[in-house]
Design a protein around this motif. Structure first.
Motif, short mmCIF file in Angstrom:
data_model
loop_
_atom_site.label_atom_id
_atom_site.label_comp_id
_atom_site.label_asym_id
_atom_site.label_seq_id
_atom_site.Cartn_x
_atom_site.Cartn_y
_atom_site.Cartn_z
N MET A 108 0.81 -1.10 0.00
CA MET A 108 -0.01 -0.06 0.05
C MET A 108 0.94 1.31 0.16
O MET A 108 0.57 2.28 -0.72
N VAL A 109 1.96 1.21 0.93
CA VAL A 109 2.96 2.45 0.84
C VAL A 109 3.78 2.80 -0.25
O VAL A 109 3.50 3.73 -0.87
N LEU A 110 4.00 1.65 -0.69
CA LEU A 110 4.50 1.65 -2.26
C LEU A 110 3.77 2.25 -3.20
O LEU A 110 4.11 3.10 -4.30
N GLY A 111 2.64 1.68 -3.34
CA GLY A 111 1.58 2.38 -4.18
C GLY A 111 1.24 3.77 -4.19
O GLY A 111 1.32 4.41 -5.18
N LEU A 112 1.25 4.35 -2.81
CA LEU A 112 1.05 5.66 -2.87
C LEU A 112 2.41 6.52 -3.10
O LEU A 112 2.25 7.49 -3.82
N LEU A 113 3.63 5.81 -2.79
CA LEU A 113 4.63 6.20 -3.41
C LEU A 113 4.68 6.80 -4.81
O LEU A 113 5.17 7.59 -5.48
N LEU A 114 4.45 5.32 -5.48
CA LEU A 114 4.23 5.36 -6.91
C LEU A 114 3.42 6.54 -7.55
O LEU A 114 3.76 7.11 -8.44
N ARG A 115 2.22 6.64 -7.13
CA ARG A 115 1.24 7.59 -7.26
C ARG A 115 1.56 9.03 -7.35
O ARG A 115 1.45 9.72 -8.16
N VAL A 116 2.59 9.33 -6.14
CA VAL A 116 2.95 10.50 -5.85
C VAL A 116 4.15 10.90 -6.92
O VAL A 116 4.32 11.82 -7.42
N ALA A 117 4.86 9.87 -7.16
CA ALA A 117 6.07 10.26 -8.05
C ALA A 117 5.08 10.27 -9.39
O ALA A 117 5.87 11.21 -10.34
N GLY A 118 4.40 9.62 -9.72
CA GLY A 118 3.83 9.72 -11.12
C GLY A 118 3.13 11.16 -11.19
O GLY A 118 3.22 11.58 -12.47
N ALA A 119 2.35 11.61 -10.38
CA ALA A 119 1.80 12.82 -10.13
C ALA A 119 2.92 14.11 -10.39
O ALA A 119 2.61 14.96 -11.08
N GLU A 120 4.32 13.96 -9.84
CA GLU A 120 5.11 14.85 -9.90
C GLU A 120 5.77 14.54 -11.30
O GLU A 120 5.95 15.80 -11.80
N ALA A 121 5.80 13.55 -11.96
CA ALA A 121 6.52 13.51 -13.27
C ALA A 121 5.44 14.07 -14.27
O ALA A 121 5.96 14.95 -15.26
N ASP A 122 4.13 14.00 -14.09
CA ASP A 122 3.05 14.57 -14.76
C ASP A 122 3.18 16.21 -14.65
O ASP A 122 3.13 16.94 -15.57
N ARG A 123 3.34 16.65 -13.51
CA ARG A 123 3.40 18.16 -13.35
C ARG A 123 4.74 18.73 -13.77
O ARG A 123 4.59 19.70 -14.76
N ARG A 124 5.83 18.03 -13.92
CA ARG A 124 7.01 18.59 -14.55
C ARG A 124 6.92 18.33 -16.17
O ARG A 124 7.37 19.54 -16.61
N GLU A 125 6.18 17.58 -16.74
CA GLU A 125 5.84 17.41 -17.89
C GLU A 125 5.05 18.65 -18.51
O GLU A 125 5.29 19.37 -19.60
N ARG A 126 3.90 18.99 -17.58
CA ARG A 126 2.89 19.94 -17.97
C ARG A 126 3.81 21.48 -17.82
O ARG A 126 3.54 22.05 -18.70
N GLU A 127 4.54 21.59 -17.06
CA GLU A 127 5.39 22.73 -16.85
C GLU A 127 6.31 22.91 -18.18
O GLU A 127 6.40 23.94 -18.40
N ALA A 128 6.92 21.78 -18.35
CA ALA A 128 7.95 21.87 -19.83
C ALA A 128 7.21 22.15 -20.70
O ALA A 128 7.33 22.98 -21.85
#
Length: 381
Positions: free
Chosen positions: A1-21
């Motif tokens: 469960m914790v790993l899943g939450l961390l992966l979702r956070v990492a994915g959201a951050e990657a999406d944010r950086r992509e949108r900013e770029a």
């Protein structure tokens, strides 16, 4: 469960950086189109992300300067302050600059963004700001130049901010119709080219007269070799040596006059730039422009005149004057501080200096050098 939450956070951050770029690339593309004067394409490009942002006739620009490591934060702060009502772009030419283009429908309207930016700089001791006056949206490149001049002045002001103040532009001293005719004649080899080629070369020329080849390439999004190739072609078409500061000065003024109506019903060669700027008004402007140099005990007129004659080469200037190159550099730094101009880094301030000497001493280099090497009464009167 914790790993899943961390992966979702990492994915959201990657999406944010992509949108900013993606957003940054879009804003940079719009800025490049505006700098090239292609307003319709810039309007279409930005319409999806910011509907109506550029559907106006006027704009003004602010340039903010800060330590390189602070630029990303300053850009985010500017985006928050302008709330979608301006185009905020990290400058492609200078790693420590942020560009803010503010479109306006009415130049007499409220200036909330200007006040917000000024208050922001007042709170940030490492940030400097230069603001332009209002310009037509098609003249964003001129607004940039205007803002940059004020940024240079802001570096020497305790408030670290400089807005546009009333100043005489050298081009405004020229007889409008005769000057436009001279400019038209000078640029004719470029004007007769097919539209796509003409636009490409004129845009490159306009930027290359303001910036180095490296910075011009960054602004345009092309390689340095492309810029140099285009400038070589411009030189060939005009039959001009673009390494000559007098030629660059003439082309810079001609581009400023390009949209003005020429004198009708005249045939044959008209007056050249020395005659156009060498009027009573032109000489009065030049004496006033160079006047601050008289406050220095050293003969900075002498150094500056020789430097212009040497195509802005320090070593060549030192050889002409029998000085050490470091002494020449010190004189130039003092000149920059007294005139509030940036000379040794290139840019358009050099053309103002060249025009001032042209107004006072004419077109012949020996004459310029001879007069500038002595303290002439005409300079100090």
């Amino acid at each position: 469960m914790v790993l899943g939450l961390l992966l979702r956070v990492a994915g959201a951050e990657a999406d944010r950086r992509e949108r900013e770029a993606s957003s940054l690339h879009l804003r940079l593309a719009v800025l490049q189109l505006l700098m090239g004067g292609d307003v319709p394409l810039a309007q279409r490009t930005v319409a999806g992300a910011s509907p109506g942002l550029l559907d106006v006739d006027w704009a003004w620009m602010s340039l903010l300067e800060m330590p390189v490591e602070e630029r990303a934060q300053v850009a985010r702060d500017c985006e928050e302050l302008t709330a979608g009502r301006a185009l905020v772009v990290p400058c492609p030419a200078f790693d420590n600059h942020v560009i803010v283009v503010v479109p306006v429908a009415d130049v007499r309207g409220a200036d909330g963004i200007g006040r917000a930016l000024s208050e922001y700089v007042a709170r940030c001791p490492q940030v400097f700001l230069g603001r332009s006056r209002f310009h037509p949206l098609a003249h964003v490149a001129t607004a940039y130049e205007d803002a940059y001049r004020n940024l240079v002045a802001a570096r020497h002001l305790p408030g670290r901010r400089a807005g546009h103040t009333a100043r005489t532009e050298p081009a405004d001293l020229l007889s409008a119709a005769e000057a436009a005719r001279w400019a038209s004649d000078l640029l004719r080899p470029l004007e007769v080219l097919p539209a796509p080629t003409r636009g490409q070369l004129l845009w490159t020329l306009s930027l290359a007269l303001r910036f180095t080849a490296v910075r011009t390439a960054k602004i345009m999004g092309v390689s340095r070799n492309t810029v140099r190739s285009r400038m070589e072609r411009v030189g060939e078409l005009l039959g001009a040596d673009l390494d000559d500061v007098r030629v660059r000065t003439a082309l810079y003024v001609a581009l400023q006059l390009r949209d003005r109506p020429a004198a009708p019903g005249r045939h044959g060669p008209g007056p050249g730039l020395p005659a156009l700027i060498g009027t009573d008004a032109g000489r009065a402007w030049a004496r006033d422009f160079l006047g601050p140099l008289d406050t220095d005990a050293r003969d900075l007129h002498r150094t500056l005149g020789a430097w212009i004659c040497a195509d802005c080469g320090v070593e060549a200037t030192a050889g002409r004057l029998g000085l050490h190159p470091q002494t020449v550099r010190e004189h130039l730094r003092s000149t920059e501080a007294l005139l509030g101009k940036e000379l040794t880094a290139g840019g358009t301030d050099v053309y103002e200096v060249a025009l001032a000497f042209l107004a006072l001493y004419g077109t012949q280099r020996p004459v310029v050098e001879q007069v500038s090497l002595t303290v002439s009464p005409t300079v100090h009167s």
